[in-house]
Design a protein around this motif. Sequence first.
Motif, PDB file in Angstrom:
ATOM      1  N   ILE A  81       0.864  -1.185   0.000  1.00 44.13           N
ATOM      2  CA  ILE A  81       0.000   0.000   0.000  1.00 44.13           C
ATOM      3  C   ILE A  81       0.899   1.234   0.000  1.00 44.13           C
ATOM      4  CG2 ILE A  81      -1.617   1.364   1.398  1.00 44.13           C
ATOM      5  CD1 ILE A  81      -3.160  -0.906   0.693  1.00 44.13           C
ATOM      6  N   GLU A  82       0.601   2.160  -0.887  1.00 44.10           N
ATOM      7  CA  GLU A  82       1.289   3.450  -0.889  1.00 44.10           C
ATOM      8  C   GLU A  82       0.282   4.500  -0.457  1.00 44.10           C
ATOM      9  OE1 GLU A  82       2.970   3.964  -4.775  1.00 44.10           O
ATOM     10  OE2 GLU A  82       4.305   2.249  -4.542  1.00 44.10           O
ATOM     11  N   LEU A  83       0.606   5.223   0.623  1.00 45.81           N
ATOM     12  CA  LEU A  83      -0.317   6.194   1.216  1.00 45.81           C
ATOM     13  C   LEU A  83       0.032   7.613   0.784  1.00 45.81           C
ATOM     14  CD1 LEU A  83      -0.186   4.745   4.824  1.00 45.81           C
ATOM     15  CD2 LEU A  83      -2.055   4.465   3.193  1.00 45.81           C
ATOM     16  N   GLN A  84      -0.991   8.430   0.606  1.00 48.34           N
ATOM     17  CA  GLN A  84      -0.808   9.855   0.360  1.00 48.34           C
ATOM     18  C   GLN A  84      -0.984  10.573   1.698  1.00 48.34           C
ATOM     19  OE1 GLN A  84      -0.003  11.102  -2.707  1.00 48.34           O
ATOM     20  NE2 GLN A  84       0.089   8.947  -3.286  1.00 48.34           N
ATOM     21  N   PRO A  85      -0.225  11.624   1.952  1.00 50.28           N
ATOM     22  CA  PRO A  85      -0.408  12.363   3.206  1.00 50.28           C
ATOM     23  C   PRO A  85      -1.820  12.946   3.280  1.00 50.28           C
ATOM     24  CG  PRO A  85       1.552  13.105   2.021  1.00 50.28           C
ATOM     25  CD  PRO A  85       0.823  12.180   1.111  1.00 50.28           C
ATOM     26  N   ALA A  86      -2.371  12.955   4.500  1.00 48.64           N
ATOM     27  CA  ALA A  86      -3.706  13.523   4.713  1.00 48.64           C
ATOM     28  C   ALA A  86      -3.638  14.502   5.881  1.00 48.64           C
ATOM     29  CB  ALA A  86      -4.716  12.416   5.004  1.00 48.64           C
ATOM     30  N   ALA A  87      -4.267  15.649   5.731  1.00 50.45           N
ATOM     31  CA  ALA A  87      -4.260  16.670   6.783  1.00 50.45           C
ATOM     32  C   ALA A  87      -4.931  16.132   8.039  1.00 50.45           C
ATOM     33  CB  ALA A  87      -4.991  17.928   6.291  1.00 50.45           C
ATOM     34  N   GLY A  88      -4.265  16.317   9.186  1.00 54.33           N
ATOM     35  CA  GLY A  88      -4.838  15.906  10.466  1.00 54.33           C
ATOM     36  C   GLY A  88      -4.701  14.428  10.777  1.00 54.33           C
ATOM     37  N   VAL A  89      -3.978  13.700   9.929  1.00 52.10           N
ATOM     38  CA  VAL A  89      -3.819  12.250  10.126  1.00 52.10           C
ATOM     39  C   VAL A  89      -2.334  11.896  10.071  1.00 52.10           C
ATOM     40  CG1 VAL A  89      -4.359   9.952   9.246  1.00 52.10           C
ATOM     41  CG2 VAL A  89      -6.036  11.800   9.011  1.00 52.10           C
ATOM     42  N   LYS A  90      -1.867  11.221  11.109  1.00 54.04           N
ATOM     43  CA  LYS A  90      -0.503  10.700  11.112  1.00 54.04           C
ATOM     44  C   LYS A  90      -0.606   9.190  10.969  1.00 54.04           C
ATOM     45  CE  LYS A  90       3.617  10.242  13.912  1.00 54.04           C
ATOM     46  NZ  LYS A  90       4.150  10.274  15.269  1.00 54.04           N
ATOM     47  N   THR A  91       0.056   8.647   9.950  1.00 50.11           N
ATOM     48  CA  THR A  91      -0.002   7.197   9.724  1.00 50.11           C
ATOM     49  C   THR A  91       1.305   6.548  10.169  1.00 50.11           C
ATOM     50  OG1 THR A  91       0.804   7.427   7.460  1.00 50.11           O
ATOM     51  CG2 THR A  91      -1.588   7.413   7.774  1.00 50.11           C
ATOM     52  N   GLU A  92       1.207   5.291  10.537  1.00 50.41           N
ATOM     53  CA  GLU A  92       2.387   4.501  10.884  1.00 50.41           C
ATOM     54  C   GLU A  92       2.557   3.416   9.828  1.00 50.41           C
ATOM     55  OE1 GLU A  92       2.025   3.093  14.875  1.00 50.41           O
ATOM     56  OE2 GLU A  92       1.679   5.097  15.689  1.00 50.41           O
ATOM     57  N   ALA A  93       3.549   2.573   9.998  1.00 50.36           N
ATOM     58  CA  ALA A  93       3.826   1.508   9.031  1.00 50.36           C
ATOM     59  C   ALA A  93       2.622   0.579   8.893  1.00 50.36           C
ATOM     60  CB  ALA A  93       5.046   0.711   9.457  1.00 50.36           C
ATOM     61  N   VAL A  94       2.283   0.262   7.655  1.00 50.24           N
ATOM     62  CA  VAL A  94       1.165  -0.631   7.347  1.00 50.24           C
ATOM     63  C   VAL A  94       1.492  -2.039   7.833  1.00 50.24           C
ATOM     64  CG1 VAL A  94      -0.157  -1.645   5.441  1.00 50.24           C
ATOM     65  CG2 VAL A  94       0.519   0.766   5.355  1.00 50.24           C
ATOM     66  N   GLU A  95       0.478  -2.715   8.382  1.00 53.44           N
ATOM     67  CA  GLU A  95       0.652  -4.095   8.850  1.00 53.44           C
ATOM     68  C   GLU A  95      -0.040  -5.030   7.855  1.00 53.44           C
ATOM     69  OE1 GLU A  95      -1.042  -4.077  12.773  1.00 53.44           O
ATOM     70  OE2 GLU A  95       0.303  -2.483  13.451  1.00 53.44           O
ATOM     71  N   ASP A 135      -6.058   8.807   0.947  1.00 50.65           N
ATOM     72  CA  ASP A 135      -5.951   8.203  -0.382  1.00 50.65           C
ATOM     73  C   ASP A 135      -4.733   7.301  -0.419  1.00 50.65           C
ATOM     74  OD1 ASP A 135      -8.207   9.424  -1.644  1.00 50.65           O
ATOM     75  OD2 ASP A 135      -7.089  11.306  -1.685  1.00 50.65           O
ATOM     76  N   ALA A 136      -4.903   6.168  -1.062  1.00 50.35           N
ATOM     77  CA  ALA A 136      -3.824   5.194  -1.138  1.00 50.35           C
ATOM     78  C   ALA A 136      -3.926   4.440  -2.454  1.00 50.35           C
ATOM     79  CB  ALA A 136      -3.913   4.222   0.034  1.00 50.35           C
ATOM     80  N   THR A 137      -2.902   3.671  -2.735  1.00 45.69           N
ATOM     81  CA  THR A 137      -2.885   2.805  -3.914  1.00 45.69           C
ATOM     82  C   THR A 137      -2.361   1.437  -3.493  1.00 45.69           C
ATOM     83  OG1 THR A 137      -2.414   4.703  -5.342  1.00 45.69           O
ATOM     84  CG2 THR A 137      -1.974   2.509  -6.245  1.00 45.69           C
ATOM     85  N   LEU A 138      -3.121   0.401  -3.832  1.00 46.67           N
ATOM     86  CA  LEU A 138      -2.659  -0.966  -3.603  1.00 46.67           C
ATOM     87  C   LEU A 138      -1.957  -1.421  -4.876  1.00 46.67           C
ATOM     88  CD1 LEU A 138      -2.775  -3.524  -1.696  1.00 46.67           C
ATOM     89  CD2 LEU A 138      -4.612  -4.297  -3.218  1.00 46.67           C
ATOM     90  N   ARG A 139      -0.700  -1.759  -4.760  1.00 45.15           N
ATOM     91  CA  ARG A 139       0.064  -2.274  -5.905  1.00 45.15           C
ATOM     92  C   ARG A 139       0.234  -3.774  -5.690  1.00 45.15           C
ATOM     93  NH1 ARG A 139       1.359   1.968  -8.876  1.00 45.15           N
ATOM     94  NH2 ARG A 139       1.746   3.954  -7.857  1.00 45.15           N
ATOM     95  N   TYR A 140      -0.036  -4.544  -6.734  1.00 48.44           N
ATOM     96  CA  TYR A 140       0.023  -5.995  -6.605  1.00 48.44           C
ATOM     97  C   TYR A 140       0.313  -6.637  -7.955  1.00 48.44           C
ATOM     98  CZ  TYR A 140      -4.657  -5.939  -8.656  1.00 48.44           C
ATOM     99  OH  TYR A 140      -5.727  -5.752  -9.501  1.00 48.44           O
ATOM    100  N   GLN A 141       0.684  -7.889  -7.891  1.00 44.77           N
ATOM    101  CA  GLN A 141       0.843  -8.702  -9.093  1.00 44.77           C
ATOM    102  C   GLN A 141      -0.031  -9.935  -8.923  1.00 44.77           C
ATOM    103  OE1 GLN A 141       4.663 -10.584  -9.855  1.00 44.77           O
ATOM    104  NE2 GLN A 141       4.290 -10.489 -12.059  1.00 44.77           N
TER     105      GLN A 141
END
Length: 163
Positions: A81-95, A135-141
């Motif tokens: 998952i590739e995350l885009q920054p969002a105002a007011g939200v702090k994200t941590e590493a995806v599990e 907003d995010a993007t799931l990249r997969y094969q």
Amino acid sequence: MGLMRSFAGLLIGLPVVLTAQQVGNLDAPVVKPKSYVVYGAEPQSVAAGKRSVLELHFRVLDGYHVNSHTPKSELLIPTRIELQPAAGVKTEAVEYPVGTSYSFSFDPTEKLDVYTGAFTVKLPVVAEAGTHTVDATLRYQACDHAACYPPKSLPVQVIFTAK
């Protein structure tokens, strides 16, 4: 005599029927899915200002699998998952979930790590009070039992409320 004539007619007509079943339209477009993974968006609520975990639910179409986050071969493209920054939200590493061991019939000795069916990715966040969209993007094969297909990108919108 009538029975013999009917049987002979059946034998003569049989090759025609078999041939007709084998005839297809070579110019018809090949039906392949545009996406092999579906995202199940659902509204979520978290505690404002506290570490919370959002769940992103995905499903791989029947007959396919996608490489896990750690596919066990550097030649394969991992799901991420590739995350885009969002105002007011702090994200941590995806599990990411643990994958399932899988091998192709043509090489049963090589084990890959894949996702099939439903899988859930967890996204830890700390958010200010209010409604947010990440907003995010799931990249997969994706692969089936015989081949792997070019990598795909699936746009994802995670909508949640921090109370």
